[in-house]
Design an enzyme around this catalytic site. Sequence first.
Site, PDB file in Angstrom:
ATOM      1  N   GLY A 186      -9.157   5.770   0.860  1.00 33.85           N
ATOM      2  CA  GLY A 186      -9.858   6.625   2.021  1.00 33.85           C
ATOM      3  C   GLY A 186     -11.272   6.130   2.134  1.00 33.85           C
TER       4      GLY A 186
ATOM      5  N   ASP B  61       0.806  -1.302   0.151  1.00 34.46           N
ATOM      6  CA  ASP B  61      -0.063  -0.050  -0.132  1.00 34.46           C
ATOM      7  C   ASP B  61       0.829   1.221  -0.002  1.00 34.46           C
ATOM      8  OD1 ASP B  61      -2.348   1.222   0.185  1.00 34.46           O
ATOM      9  OD2 ASP B  61      -2.462   1.379   2.387  1.00 34.46           O
TER      10      ASP B  61
HETATM   11  P1  13P Z   1      -8.901   4.869   5.185  1.00 28.52           P
HETATM   12  O1  13P Z   1      -8.086   5.743   6.136  1.00 28.52           O
HETATM   13  O2  13P Z   1     -10.334   5.467   4.801  1.00 28.52           O
HETATM   14  O3  13P Z   1      -9.327   3.706   5.854  1.00 28.52           O
HETATM   15  O4  13P Z   1      -8.014   4.656   3.924  1.00 28.52           O
HETATM   16  C1  13P Z   1      -7.171   3.699   3.779  1.00 28.52           C
HETATM   17  C2  13P Z   1      -6.530   3.645   2.553  1.00 28.52           C
HETATM   18  O5  13P Z   1      -6.669   4.408   1.727  1.00 28.52           O
HETATM   19  C3  13P Z   1      -5.298   2.977   2.626  1.00 28.52           C
HETATM   20  O6  13P Z   1      -4.374   2.835   1.343  1.00 28.52           O
HETATM   21  O1  G3H Z   2      -3.193   4.937   3.358  1.00 32.64           O
HETATM   22  C1  G3H Z   2      -2.544   4.583   4.364  1.00 32.64           C
HETATM   23  C2  G3H Z   2      -2.723   3.693   5.194  1.00 32.64           C
HETATM   24  O2  G3H Z   2      -4.081   3.769   6.099  1.00 32.64           O
HETATM   25  C3  G3H Z   2      -1.765   3.298   5.814  1.00 32.64           C
HETATM   26  O3  G3H Z   2      -1.355   3.767   6.832  1.00 32.64           O
HETATM   27  O4  G3H Z   2       1.164   4.060   6.635  1.00 32.64           O
HETATM   28  O5  G3H Z   2       0.076   4.458   8.920  1.00 32.64           O
HETATM   29  O6  G3H Z   2       0.317   2.185   7.963  1.00 32.64           O
HETATM   30  P1  G3H Z   2       0.110   3.759   7.711  1.00 32.64           P
HETATM   31 ZN    ZN Z   3      -4.690   5.002   0.611  1.00 28.07          ZN
END
Ligand code: 13P
Ligand code: G3H
Ligand code: ZN
Length: 337
Positions: A220, A83
């Site tokens: 998000g 991610d």
């Molecule tokens: P949220 O903060 O809405 O859960 O989004 C998570 C996200 O986009 C991780 O890449």
């Molecule tokens: O988009 C971000 C994710 O919520 C991951 O968050 O970088 O704090 O693990 P993090």
């Molecule tokens: Zn994200």
Amino acid sequence: MPLMTTKPMFDLAYTGGFAIGAFNVNNMEITQGIIEACAAEKAPLILQISKGARKYANMRYLRHIINAAVEDHPELPIAIHLDHGDTLELVQGCIADGFTSVMIDGSHHPYEENVKLSKSVVDAAHAAGVTVEAELGQLGGIEEEVVGLDADEYEKNIHKFLTDPDQAADFWKRTGIDSLAVAIGTSHGAYKFKNECKLAFDRVEQIMKTCPGLPLVMHGSSSVPAEYVDLINKYGGQMPNAKGVPEEQLHLAATKYGVCKVNIDSDLRLALTAKIREVFATKPGEFDPRNYLGPGREAIVKIVKSKVQALNCAGKAEAVLKQWEKLGRPVPKYYQG
Ligand code: 13P
Ligand code: G3H
Ligand code: ZN
């Protein structure tokens, strides 16, 4: 051993009126909660790991937790995804660690730089049989710092940050990505809207016209349920005005539009935190972690079930497995199942 790329999932999701939930994992309880919910709902899923999660949990531990989940549930199609990767080096590390999918997020770079970085990631990942997600446009939340605005100003100027449909077509053509994260008004974190939640579905429609067949990703997308925010506030937390994307909007994105992947992290954090706070406040003598992490894990099961249903993804595991078999059971080069 169906740890797979996102391709068999998105092949079906794009035209099938559903989206795959992509859930962030940071530890054992979170992973178990997600897996238990998806197993109960017979839903394919994406477990995603951020750079921060790799650092916090140590990839070796996370990998074994995920391998245990795969072993426990051979009936579930699972992708393991990076991610918000920010460099080619990080992506290469994840490919070597057996990830089946990666995201390169160059959205904060000037456009040409984003193209160059994303293309270099596509070349490396595709050579190893790994799928690639990239991002165009600017989300709120963690990315607001990049555009230098506070949440209110970001919301008022949202049209400037949404993904441009013509640019998306050019980006796809020049990079060869497998899916695109689009900015349509969502933000990361628990404070997504000062006012009412408004998503730019007209923009999604335009992108679907300029990029027909390209799976789209919504970041998000947590709903920030009042149930958990209220518990947090009741038991000593302070999260006034937390607001997310209602699940009806997620349902619309998954069933009516080409959104194939929906990212959820904050909701898992909220559920876990709310339950831990509740146990600490109502049982001040409690000091056995199983007795507060356990209820947290249960809350994650509940919230993930609800997400999977909203995304119309329940019951889709078998069809995705069949699609994977039809494609010749592709597994990335470095995956060791
Ligand atoms: P949220 O903060 O809405 O859960 O989004 C998570 C996200 O986009 C991780 O890449
Ligand atoms: O988009 C971000 C994710 O919520 C991951 O968050 O970088 O704090 O693990 P993090
Ligand atoms: Zn994200």
